[in-house]
Design a protein around this motif. Structure first.
Motif, PDB file in Angstrom:
ATOM      1  N   GLY A 114       7.411   7.780   1.481  1.00 23.96           N
ATOM      2  CA  GLY A 114       7.034   6.503   0.858  1.00 23.96           C
ATOM      3  C   GLY A 114       7.785   6.228  -0.426  1.00 23.96           C
ATOM      4  N   SER A 115       9.078   6.552  -0.455  1.00 30.23           N
ATOM      5  CA  SER A 115       9.873   6.305  -1.661  1.00 30.23           C
ATOM      6  C   SER A 115      10.389   4.865  -1.670  1.00 30.23           C
ATOM      7  CB  SER A 115      11.055   7.277  -1.691  1.00 30.23           C
ATOM      8  OG  SER A 115      12.040   6.820  -2.554  1.00 30.23           O
ATOM      9  N   GLY A 148      -1.474   1.029   2.305  1.00 33.24           N
ATOM     10  CA  GLY A 148      -2.070  -0.285   2.056  1.00 33.24           C
ATOM     11  C   GLY A 148      -1.157  -1.227   1.304  1.00 33.24           C
ATOM     12  N   LYS A 149       0.128  -0.875   1.163  1.00 38.28           N
ATOM     13  CA  LYS A 149       1.048  -1.731   0.399  1.00 38.28           C
ATOM     14  C   LYS A 149       2.081  -2.367   1.327  1.00 38.28           C
ATOM     15  CE  LYS A 149       0.848   1.014  -3.818  1.00 38.28           C
ATOM     16  NZ  LYS A 149       1.659   1.852  -4.711  1.00 38.28           N
ATOM     17  N   THR A 150       1.605  -2.907   2.437  1.00 38.11           N
ATOM     18  CA  THR A 150       2.540  -3.484   3.412  1.00 38.11           C
ATOM     19  C   THR A 150       3.311  -4.654   2.817  1.00 38.11           C
ATOM     20  OG1 THR A 150       0.959  -2.881   5.097  1.00 38.11           O
ATOM     21  CG2 THR A 150       2.698  -4.365   5.775  1.00 38.11           C
ATOM     22  N   GLY A 151       2.599  -5.541   2.111  1.00 35.71           N
ATOM     23  CA  GLY A 151       3.243  -6.709   1.509  1.00 35.71           C
ATOM     24  C   GLY A 151       4.327  -6.292   0.529  1.00 35.71           C
ATOM     25  N   PHE A 152       4.033  -5.271  -0.243  1.00 37.57           N
ATOM     26  CA  PHE A 152       4.986  -4.757  -1.234  1.00 37.57           C
ATOM     27  C   PHE A 152       6.245  -4.226  -0.529  1.00 37.57           C
ATOM     28  CE2 PHE A 152       6.174  -0.904  -3.820  1.00 37.57           C
ATOM     29  CZ  PHE A 152       6.765  -1.605  -4.852  1.00 37.57           C
ATOM     30  N   ASP A 166      10.533   5.518   5.007  1.00 35.06           N
ATOM     31  CA  ASP A 166       9.721   5.279   3.809  1.00 35.06           C
ATOM     32  C   ASP A 166       8.866   4.022   3.920  1.00 35.06           C
ATOM     33  OD1 ASP A 166      10.498   7.431   1.890  1.00 35.06           O
ATOM     34  OD2 ASP A 166      12.476   6.642   2.331  1.00 35.06           O
ATOM     35  N   GLY A 167       9.396   3.011   4.604  1.00 34.37           N
ATOM     36  CA  GLY A 167       8.687   1.733   4.692  1.00 34.37           C
ATOM     37  C   GLY A 167       7.309   1.877   5.306  1.00 34.37           C
ATOM     38  N   TYR A 168       7.242   2.610   6.410  1.00 35.81           N
ATOM     39  CA  TYR A 168       5.948   2.753   7.087  1.00 35.81           C
ATOM     40  C   TYR A 168       4.970   3.579   6.247  1.00 35.81           C
ATOM     41  CZ  TYR A 168       2.514   3.680  10.713  1.00 35.81           C
ATOM     42  OH  TYR A 168       1.343   3.764  11.417  1.00 35.81           O
ATOM     43  N   LYS A 169       5.494   4.570   5.529  1.00 37.95           N
ATOM     44  CA  LYS A 169       4.611   5.395   4.683  1.00 37.95           C
ATOM     45  C   LYS A 169       4.004   4.535   3.563  1.00 37.95           C
ATOM     46  CE  LYS A 169       5.163   9.471   6.605  1.00 37.95           C
ATOM     47  NZ  LYS A 169       6.384  10.245   6.522  1.00 37.95           N
ATOM     48  N   ILE A 170       4.821   3.653   2.979  1.00 41.22           N
ATOM     49  CA  ILE A 170       4.309   2.751   1.938  1.00 41.22           C
ATOM     50  C   ILE A 170       3.250   1.835   2.555  1.00 41.22           C
ATOM     51  CG2 ILE A 170       4.916   0.893   0.319  1.00 41.22           C
ATOM     52  CD1 ILE A 170       7.707   2.140   0.083  1.00 41.22           C
ATOM     53  N   SER A 171       3.538   1.350   3.757  1.00 43.13           N
ATOM     54  CA  SER A 171       2.605   0.456   4.439  1.00 43.13           C
ATOM     55  C   SER A 171       1.272   1.146   4.728  1.00 43.13           C
ATOM     56  CB  SER A 171       3.258  -0.011   5.746  1.00 43.13           C
ATOM     57  OG  SER A 171       2.392  -0.813   6.475  1.00 43.13           O
ATOM     58  N   ARG A 172       1.313   2.414   5.107  1.00 38.92           N
ATOM     59  CA  ARG A 172       0.094   3.172   5.421  1.00 38.92           C
ATOM     60  C   ARG A 172      -0.792   3.350   4.182  1.00 38.92           C
ATOM     61  NH1 ARG A 172      -2.207   3.571   9.971  1.00 38.92           N
ATOM     62  NH2 ARG A 172      -2.897   5.726   9.794  1.00 38.92           N
ATOM     63  N   LYS A 229      -6.414  -6.192  -3.743  1.00 36.52           N
ATOM     64  CA  LYS A 229      -5.520  -6.805  -4.740  1.00 36.52           C
ATOM     65  C   LYS A 229      -4.133  -6.173  -4.639  1.00 36.52           C
ATOM     66  CE  LYS A 229      -7.823  -9.726  -7.514  1.00 36.52           C
ATOM     67  NZ  LYS A 229      -7.451 -11.121  -7.388  1.00 36.52           N
ATOM     68  N   GLU A 230      -4.111  -4.832  -4.509  1.00 40.25           N
ATOM     69  CA  GLU A 230      -2.849  -4.102  -4.415  1.00 40.25           C
ATOM     70  C   GLU A 230      -2.099  -4.530  -3.154  1.00 40.25           C
ATOM     71  OE1 GLU A 230      -1.378  -2.393  -6.601  1.00 40.25           O
ATOM     72  OE2 GLU A 230       0.193  -1.442  -5.413  1.00 40.25           O
ATOM     73  N   ARG A 231      -2.890  -4.801  -2.107  1.00 42.74           N
ATOM     74  CA  ARG A 231      -2.294  -5.250  -0.847  1.00 42.74           C
ATOM     75  C   ARG A 231      -1.616  -6.598  -0.990  1.00 42.74           C
ATOM     76  NH1 ARG A 231      -5.273  -4.505   4.717  1.00 42.74           N
ATOM     77  NH2 ARG A 231      -5.243  -2.271   4.881  1.00 42.74           N
ATOM     78  N   GLU A 232      -2.170  -7.435  -1.873  1.00 43.05           N
ATOM     79  CA  GLU A 232      -1.653  -8.790  -2.043  1.00 43.05           C
ATOM     80  C   GLU A 232      -0.276  -8.787  -2.698  1.00 43.05           C
ATOM     81  OE1 GLU A 232      -3.344 -12.032  -1.719  1.00 43.05           O
ATOM     82  OE2 GLU A 232      -4.632 -10.950  -0.329  1.00 43.05           O
ATOM     83  N   ARG A 233       0.047  -7.697  -3.437  1.00 45.93           N
ATOM     84  CA  ARG A 233       1.290  -7.684  -4.217  1.00 45.93           C
ATOM     85  C   ARG A 233       2.493  -7.603  -3.290  1.00 45.93           C
ATOM     86  NH1 ARG A 233       4.297  -3.985  -7.872  1.00 45.93           N
ATOM     87  NH2 ARG A 233       3.352  -2.174  -6.875  1.00 45.93           N
TER      88      ARG A 233
END
Lengths: 500, 153
Positions: free
Chosen positions: A297-298, A100-104, A92-98, A236-240
């Motif tokens: 991406g859960s 654009g939410k890597t920081g999150f 899930d981590g890599y899917k979230i990162s793809r 901005k979303e990436r910054e979170r």
């Protein structure tokens, strides 16, 4: 009283600095694919002998906790687990990162790794001795069922096609039979190649499939639009980095499930964060209200795996401290360090060195608390790194993968295995074959085979022994549940849809 | 008959490979062992049998739900470029692994990175600095800090 004294001895500038140094070293080594937590602890151990035992263990436990946590950083950022304990983090981590939410994703990794680590330390403090005695009841039949239970996870991980998931999983099991026969010591499938006597190493396959395969796939799928500058909202979303309250509410239960399973699996010698994270992911998926998001991406899937692999540390230390049994390479090195400091490991340690053991508990808490700011700050830094053009990262990753595969054993055969696994990984990715089952098969295949054959040898070919203890029966029920539940839940949901 | 697609090919590879491995297992490994142990070939045989069965299922499924054939992918101009680039990167990686055995790591690593930059059509000066930088940083990290002996020739 001893906890108060322990707090006083740990909360000194020197000791805190040692923990921080350990956390930083563990983070570097854990993030680099191929360099495991065992290697990190082994590298640091000789340096700690010049220090006082508390300071030395402050550094070692800092490395141990941080290396397991930071294996998730590369799993999230480049789909290559830094350590085997982070395999499930890629789901899930890599899917979230793809997205654009890597920081999150890195923020969740930090928060839930710390949560799992603290949870397991508290369990370690409260129930060290009784839990360790429970783990001693595991014999070869129980290990066989435990391995089979892990292999049942293949069904859950095979999102797209059950046949594709199972075929790569069984391929992993077949690969685990390469090398010396675990019971007879005869050669299997290696001819005269002595480099493969120990079998196909698990880490080069993991680096090849997830690292090289993924990079080749990205290069193949590259589109010109990928290089276009991103819009402000997306940036901005990436910054979170930190999750919202609503997201925390969703992740609380999976986080607790991961921590509990992490402690239990960690206690059993021969298992570790890799197996516990896979089991936690599967169990959390079954109890989740959004099982369809798992593997896609859960946040729940990510939280449970991050909590689980760090919680396994407390579990592994439980067996190591209470019984003197090293459950894995990490605890073996730590027990070795304890004896170098003149302590007698084994069941007497908790009584004879009670003050020192109390200091270890406090150091564990401090190490986890220090991971929090370091992890969150590094997540911010990683976001900046991601503004670099994809191809620069791809080029460097291919080289890191090659060095990482070689570094583990200094064996060039591992690099060749990584290369072959990379090509296979590319084609599996291209044609939607899930990679998780292959790793699961490779990881658990030998454990499954060895313990089944050992049980049959002990019982003179009778299978009755496999069903003879309450723990075995419990594990059989879990296996049946894990195998049948996806089909039953599918049938129920289809019935509900038809009725509505 | 429908044109063979990627999944059909992969299914066939699995089927043939499992058949060969099963043959090797049955000709080279012992069928039984003393004291109730079912022997070395039990697990490989079970695994190969299961793979062959699943490969047949995948081949049948691939005819029911055809995926895009590789030849079809290559007909697309952009895709052809990506495919050639991937093959070149893979060849570069293979070359690096060969060179690593014969010349110092720093030289092999630099050549590997530089060729990658060329494949990605980066500017010459950038390629030189980027290749030297990445190779140098990784060498310092692994060989100097982590004591991994990277020169294996």
């Amino acid at each position: 009283m001893s906890y108060l004294t322990a707090i006083q001895s740990v909360f000194t500038p020197g000791c805190l600095l040692c923990v921080l140094l350990g956390v930083l070293v563990g983070m570097v080594v854990g993030t680099l694919p191929g360099l495991t937590s065992v290697m990190a602890i082994s590298l640091i151990t000789p340096l700690t002998f010049k220090l006082d035992s508390t300071y030395g263990f402050a550094m070692l436990l800092g490395v141990y906790n941080s290396a397991i946590f930071s294996g998730g950083i590369s799993a999230i950022a480049i789909n290559t687990p830094g350590t085997p304990a982070s395999i499930a983090t890629t789901f899930d981590g890599y899917k979230i990162s793809r997205r654009g939410k890597t920081g999150f994703a890195l923020g969740i990794n930090t928060l839930y790794s710390v949560f799992g680590g603290l949870f397991s330390t508290i369990v370690l403090m409260i129930a060290c001795a009784p839990l360790a005695r429970l783990a001693l009841n595991f014999g070869s039949p129980e290990y066989f069922w435990l391995a089979l239970f892990g292999l049942c996870m293949m069904i859950s991980i095979s999102h797209a096609s059950l046949a594709k998931g199972l075929i790569v999983g069984i391929l992993g099991m077949l690969l685990s039979t390469v090398g010396l026969d675990p019971l007879l010591g005869s050669k299997r499938f290696i001819g005269n190649n002595t480099a493969l006597l120990d079998g196909i190493a698990f880490i080069p396959v993991m680096i090849g499939l997830f690292g090289v395969g993924e990079m080749l796939f990205q290069i193949f799928e590259h589109k010109k639009e990928d290089d276009a500058p991103r819009d402000i909202a997306e940036l901005k979303e990436r910054e979170r980095v930190l999750p919202t309250k609503a997201e925390h509410r969703r992740m609380a239960v999976p986080g607790i499930i991961g921590s509990i399973i992490g402690v239990i699996v960690g206690i059993i010698p021969g298992t570790g964060g890799d197996i516990s994270a896979l089991i936690s992911w599967d169990v959390s998926k079954r109890v989740s209200r959004h099982p369809e998001e798992f593997g896609d991406g859960s946040v729940e899937g990510l939280a449970t795996t991050c909590a689980s692999n760090n919680a396994s540390i407390g579990g592994a230390l439980t067996t190591a401290l209470a019984l003197g049994i090293p459950g894995d390479g990490n605890t073996a090195v730590l027990l070795g360090a304890l004896t170098m400091y003149g302590m007698v490991t084994g069941p007497t340690l908790l009584n004879n060195s009670a003050d020192f053991v109390c200091r270890l508990y406090i150091i564990m808490i401090v190490a986890n608390l220090l991971i929090l700011p370091v992890g969150l700050l590094s997540a911010k830094a990683c976001i900046k790194l991601l503004s670099i053009k994809n191809q620069y990262i791809q080029m460097a990753v291919l080289m890191i993968c090659s060095i990482g595969a070689y570094s583990m054993n200094r064996n060039f055969m591992d690099v060749i295995i990584m290369f072959i696994a990379g090509i296979a990984g590319f084609f599996f990715r291209k044609y939607d074959y899930p990679l998780g089952p292959l790793i699961l098969g490779l990881l658990l295949g030998k454990m499954c085979e060895t313990n089944l054959r050992r049980t049959l040898m002990l019982s003179g070919s009778s299978v009755k022994m496999l069903f003879s203890t309450p723990i075995s029966i419990l594990l059989i029920i879990l296996c049946l549940f894990a195998t049948l539940w996806p089909f039953i839940s599918d049938w129920i949901s289809k019935k509900k849809t038809a009725e509505s | 008959m429908k044109k063979a697609n990627g999944n059909t090919v992969i299914g066939l590879i699995f089927l043939i490979a499992a058949g060969i491995i099963m043959y090797i297992a049955n000709t080279t490994l012992k069928a039984t062992a003393p004291a109730g142990d079912p022997g070395s070939r039990l697990f490989p045989n079970l695994a190969c049998g299961a793979i062959m069965l699943l490969a047949v299922i995948i081949i049948i499924q691939s005819f029911k739900k055809p995926s895009k054939a590789f030849a079809g992918i290559l007909a697309d101009g952009d895709r052809r470029q990506s495919c050639i680039r991937t093959l070149l990167i893979l060849t570069d990686l293979a070359l690096f692994l060969v060179l690593w055995n014969f010349i110092p790591f720093l030289a092999a690593g630099f050549i590997f990175m530089f060729l990658q930059c060329m494949i990605f059509r980066e500017k010459l000066l950038f390629s030189v600095f980027y290749s030297a930088g990445v190779t140098g940083v990784l060498y310092v990290m692994f060989a100097i800090f982590l004591k991994v002996r990277l020169n294996i020739y």
